[in-house]
Design a protein around this motif. Structure first.
Motif, PDB file in Angstrom:
ATOM      1  N   ALA A   5       0.856  -1.182   0.000  1.00  0.00           N
ATOM      2  CA  ALA A   5       0.000   0.000   0.000  1.00  0.00           C
ATOM      3  C   ALA A   5       0.896   1.236   0.000  1.00  0.00           C
ATOM      4  CB  ALA A   5      -0.909  -0.007   1.219  1.00  0.00           C
ATOM      5  N   ILE A   6       0.755   2.062  -1.030  1.00  0.00           N
ATOM      6  CA  ILE A   6       1.588   3.263  -1.172  1.00  0.00           C
ATOM      7  C   ILE A   6       0.718   4.493  -0.993  1.00  0.00           C
ATOM      8  CG2 ILE A   6       3.109   4.583  -2.688  1.00  0.00           C
ATOM      9  CD1 ILE A   6       3.856   1.999  -4.090  1.00  0.00           C
ATOM     10  N   GLY A   7       0.918   5.179   0.111  1.00  0.00           N
ATOM     11  CA  GLY A   7       0.204   6.420   0.374  1.00  0.00           C
ATOM     12  C   GLY A   7       1.151   7.595   0.339  1.00  0.00           C
ATOM     13  N   ALA A   8       0.632   8.755   0.034  1.00  0.00           N
ATOM     14  CA  ALA A   8       1.463   9.954   0.079  1.00  0.00           C
ATOM     15  C   ALA A   8       1.824  10.311   1.502  1.00  0.00           C
ATOM     16  CB  ALA A   8       0.749  11.120  -0.598  1.00  0.00           C
ATOM     17  N   HIS A   9       0.911  10.017   2.434  1.00  0.00           N
ATOM     18  CA  HIS A   9       1.084  10.423   3.832  1.00  0.00           C
ATOM     19  C   HIS A   9       0.777   9.275   4.776  1.00  0.00           C
ATOM     20  CE1 HIS A   9      -0.566  13.977   1.541  1.00  0.00           C
ATOM     21  NE2 HIS A   9       0.620  14.417   1.890  1.00  0.00           N
ATOM     22  N   GLN A  10       1.283   9.381   5.983  1.00  0.00           N
ATOM     23  CA  GLN A  10       0.863   8.483   7.046  1.00  0.00           C
ATOM     24  C   GLN A  10      -0.618   8.731   7.323  1.00  0.00           C
ATOM     25  OE1 GLN A  10       4.188  10.514   8.234  1.00  0.00           O
ATOM     26  NE2 GLN A  10       4.719   9.056   9.844  1.00  0.00           N
ATOM     27  N   ASP A  11      -1.360   7.718   7.367  1.00  0.00           N
ATOM     28  CA  ASP A  11      -2.809   7.585   7.566  1.00  0.00           C
ATOM     29  C   ASP A  11      -3.545   7.318   6.263  1.00  0.00           C
ATOM     30  OD1 ASP A  11      -3.603   9.977   6.250  1.00  0.00           O
ATOM     31  OD2 ASP A  11      -4.200  10.986   8.081  1.00  0.00           O
ATOM     32  N   ASP A  12      -2.957   7.661   5.112  1.00  0.00           N
ATOM     33  CA  ASP A  12      -3.634   7.393   3.840  1.00  0.00           C
ATOM     34  C   ASP A  12      -3.933   5.905   3.682  1.00  0.00           C
ATOM     35  OD1 ASP A  12      -3.739  10.021   2.985  1.00  0.00           O
ATOM     36  OD2 ASP A  12      -1.851   9.919   1.885  1.00  0.00           O
ATOM     37  N   ASN A  13      -2.940   5.081   3.954  1.00  0.00           N
ATOM     38  CA  ASN A  13      -3.138   3.642   3.809  1.00  0.00           C
ATOM     39  C   ASN A  13      -4.079   3.087   4.877  1.00  0.00           C
ATOM     40  OD1 ASN A  13      -1.299   3.487   1.616  1.00  0.00           O
ATOM     41  ND2 ASN A  13       0.409   3.475   3.055  1.00  0.00           N
ATOM     42  N   ILE A 103      -0.103  -3.634  -5.812  1.00  0.00           N
ATOM     43  CA  ILE A 103       0.145  -2.294  -5.279  1.00  0.00           C
ATOM     44  C   ILE A 103      -1.194  -1.577  -5.203  1.00  0.00           C
ATOM     45  CG2 ILE A 103       1.148  -0.024  -5.775  1.00  0.00           C
ATOM     46  CD1 ILE A 103       3.497  -1.457  -7.083  1.00  0.00           C
ATOM     47  N   ILE A 104      -1.407  -0.848  -4.115  1.00  0.00           N
ATOM     48  CA  ILE A 104      -2.627  -0.049  -3.962  1.00  0.00           C
ATOM     49  C   ILE A 104      -2.201   1.391  -3.693  1.00  0.00           C
ATOM     50  CG2 ILE A 104      -4.894   0.082  -2.889  1.00  0.00           C
ATOM     51  CD1 ILE A 104      -4.335  -2.644  -1.636  1.00  0.00           C
ATOM     52  N   THR A 105      -2.771   2.329  -4.433  1.00  0.00           N
ATOM     53  CA  THR A 105      -2.367   3.720  -4.272  1.00  0.00           C
ATOM     54  C   THR A 105      -3.504   4.663  -4.664  1.00  0.00           C
ATOM     55  OG1 THR A 105      -0.540   5.259  -4.680  1.00  0.00           O
ATOM     56  CG2 THR A 105      -1.372   4.012  -6.584  1.00  0.00           C
ATOM     57  N   HIS A 106      -3.198   5.954  -4.687  1.00  0.00           N
ATOM     58  CA  HIS A 106      -4.168   6.980  -5.046  1.00  0.00           C
ATOM     59  C   HIS A 106      -4.404   7.000  -6.564  1.00  0.00           C
ATOM     60  CE1 HIS A 106      -3.360   8.726  -1.042  1.00  0.00           C
ATOM     61  NE2 HIS A 106      -2.082   8.547  -1.319  1.00  0.00           N
ATOM     62  N   ARG A 107      -5.432   7.719  -6.972  1.00  0.00           N
ATOM     63  CA  ARG A 107      -5.618   8.043  -8.390  1.00  0.00           C
ATOM     64  C   ARG A 107      -4.929   9.374  -8.691  1.00  0.00           C
ATOM     65  NH1 ARG A 107     -10.938   8.193 -11.286  1.00  0.00           N
ATOM     66  NH2 ARG A 107     -11.734   9.372  -9.516  1.00  0.00           N
ATOM     67  N   THR A 108      -4.680   9.633  -9.970  1.00  0.00           N
ATOM     68  CA  THR A 108      -3.937  10.826 -10.356  1.00  0.00           C
ATOM     69  C   THR A 108      -4.774  12.100 -10.329  1.00  0.00           C
ATOM     70  OG1 THR A 108      -4.405  10.340 -12.689  1.00  0.00           O
ATOM     71  CG2 THR A 108      -2.303   9.573 -11.806  1.00  0.00           C
ATOM     72  N   ASN A 109      -6.078  12.005 -10.050  1.00  0.00           N
ATOM     73  CA  ASN A 109      -6.911  13.212  -9.980  1.00  0.00           C
ATOM     74  C   ASN A 109      -7.407  13.466  -8.567  1.00  0.00           C
ATOM     75  OD1 ASN A 109      -8.540  10.846 -10.388  1.00  0.00           O
ATOM     76  ND2 ASN A 109     -10.317  12.190 -10.605  1.00  0.00           N
ATOM     77  N   ASP A 110      -6.615  13.048  -7.571  1.00  0.00           N
ATOM     78  CA  ASP A 110      -6.976  13.257  -6.179  1.00  0.00           C
ATOM     79  C   ASP A 110      -6.810  14.726  -5.802  1.00  0.00           C
ATOM     80  OD1 ASP A 110      -7.115  12.935  -3.240  1.00  0.00           O
ATOM     81  OD2 ASP A 110      -6.939  10.794  -3.719  1.00  0.00           O
ATOM     82  N   TYR A 111      -7.382  15.104  -4.640  1.00  0.00           N
ATOM     83  CA  TYR A 111      -7.421  16.516  -4.257  1.00  0.00           C
ATOM     84  C   TYR A 111      -6.073  17.065  -3.825  1.00  0.00           C
ATOM     85  CZ  TYR A 111      -6.964  15.539   0.741  1.00  0.00           C
ATOM     86  OH  TYR A 111      -6.483  15.159   1.962  1.00  0.00           O
ATOM     87  N   HIS A 112      -5.215  16.221  -3.249  1.00  0.00           N
ATOM     88  CA  HIS A 112      -3.952  16.686  -2.677  1.00  0.00           C
ATOM     89  C   HIS A 112      -2.837  16.513  -3.697  1.00  0.00           C
ATOM     90  CE1 HIS A 112      -0.688  17.357   0.107  1.00  0.00           C
ATOM     91  NE2 HIS A 112      -1.505  17.433   1.158  1.00  0.00           N
ATOM     92  N   ALA A 113      -1.991  17.528  -3.845  1.00  0.00           N
ATOM     93  CA  ALA A 113      -0.888  17.449  -4.800  1.00  0.00           C
ATOM     94  C   ALA A 113       0.023  16.259  -4.514  1.00  0.00           C
ATOM     95  CB  ALA A 113      -0.085  18.750  -4.776  1.00  0.00           C
ATOM     96  N   ASP A 114       0.247  15.960  -3.239  1.00  0.00           N
ATOM     97  CA  ASP A 114       1.076  14.805  -2.891  1.00  0.00           C
ATOM     98  C   ASP A 114       0.412  13.502  -3.318  1.00  0.00           C
ATOM     99  OD1 ASP A 114       2.949  16.467  -1.751  1.00  0.00           O
ATOM    100  OD2 ASP A 114       2.419  16.004   0.323  1.00  0.00           O
ATOM    101  N   HIS A 115      -0.903  13.415  -3.177  1.00  0.00           N
ATOM    102  CA  HIS A 115      -1.623  12.212  -3.612  1.00  0.00           C
ATOM    103  C   HIS A 115      -1.466  12.026  -5.126  1.00  0.00           C
ATOM    104  CE1 HIS A 115      -4.681  12.219  -0.012  1.00  0.00           C
ATOM    105  NE2 HIS A 115      -3.418  12.321   0.383  1.00  0.00           N
ATOM    106  N   ARG A 116      -1.628  13.122  -5.853  1.00  0.00           N
ATOM    107  CA  ARG A 116      -1.503  13.036  -7.312  1.00  0.00           C
ATOM    108  C   ARG A 116      -0.089  12.645  -7.716  1.00  0.00           C
ATOM    109  NH1 ARG A 116      -4.490  17.851  -6.738  1.00  0.00           N
ATOM    110  NH2 ARG A 116      -2.719  19.157  -7.373  1.00  0.00           N
TER     111      ARG A 116
END
Length: 281
Positions: A5-13, A103-116
């Motif tokens: 699980a790849i998150g931009a931040h701690q708690d995303d995953n 692998i599980i991660t965000h989509r490229t159109n998420d609200y946070h720049a780090d997520h994208r």
């Protein structure tokens, strides 16, 4: 199987796949969390250094509770993650060394720049994971992992659910993991939503739960609620009620209160029937 699980931040995953992590661990799969940033931007009172140290302790508690490895790129500051070549290569090396099936991660159109940026890094790395002359210091993978997306609510383009799984049996664990992210759940996020910061146990319980959710709670009531992590996670079950009924049958599908949902990326390996059965049935 090995799941990353790849998150931009701690708690995303934790918030997006915490329930399934509990279920996958019980089924014998190996799950690892990776945070691409150190969380330094996520507090209104603590200094950057204090925030990094606090979040690291919280993530260590999460890792111990879930029985997983939890890696944090502590040299990568929050709010400034970019999908540049050096970071792509760093991620490629990390993925290759673990060699996950999924692998599980965000989509490229998420609200946070780090997520994208995190989503784009995974996307850009996907095919290159199998190219031996790209980052030749780490052996290339023989095939790309399956890549899944976390659920979101954006409409341009819309999230397309591929898998939804009831997590009622793992929900107390997921809520405890949310509780372990104290600086996020009880301090930073209430601040960002202009809410009164909870102090007493009763106030913290209200932040976590928002409302009592039972078998008699209607989906319409859940959707109408604005606050509470339990409500947030219950909205996934309400959103995909028809699919849960189709998956589990009328009686069980209607009783499920909490669920996690995932989309499927076209950039990764496409899942086999065996993988889908092992992970999502």
């Amino acid at each position: 199987m090995k799941i990353l699980a790849i998150g931009a931040h701690q708690d995303d995953n934790e918030f997006r796949v915490g329930g399934m992590t509990v279920k996958w661990k019980k089924a014998g799969h190996e799950v690892r969390f990776l945070s691409l940033t150190n969380g330094c931007g996520g507090h209104h009172l603590l200094s950057k250094e204090e925030t990094v140290a606090t979040r690291a302790k919280e993530s260590a508690a999460v890792a111990e509770y879930l029985g997983i490895r939890y890696d944090i790129w502590e040299d990568q500051d929050d709010c400034v993650l970019v999908a540049d070549l050096a970071t792509r290569h760093r991620l490629m090396r990390y993925i290759r060394e673990f060699s996950p099936d999924v692998i599980i991660t965000h989509r490229t159109n998420d609200y946070h720049a780090d997520h994208r940026a995190a989503a784009l890094l995974v996307q850009d790395a996907s095919y290159l994971l199998t190219v031996p002359h790209a980052c030749p210091d780490v052996p290339a993978m023989r095939k790309m992992p399956v890549i899944l997306f976390y659920e979101d609510h954006f409409s341009e383009p819309p999230f397309r659910m591929r898998y939804v799984v009831g997590i009622d049996e793992a929900f107390e664990d997921k809520m405890h993991v949310a509780h372990l992210n104290k600086s996020q759940v009880y301090e930073w996020l209430p601040y960002t939503h202009e809410m009164k910061l909870p102090v007493t146990d009763e106030e913290k319980h209200a932040v976590l739960w928002g409302m009592e959710i039972t078998e008699d709670t209607t989906d319409e009531n859940v959707v109408a609620q604005q606050h509470g992590y339990a409500v947030r996670f219950a909205k996934t079950a309400a959103r995909f009620r028809a699919e849960l009924i189709q998956k589990y049958g009328e009686e069980k599908g209607r009783k499920i209160r909490f669920a996690e949902a995932f989309g499927l990326s076209e950039y990764g390996e496409q899942p086999t029937a065996e993988l889908e059965k092992a992970l999502f049935e």
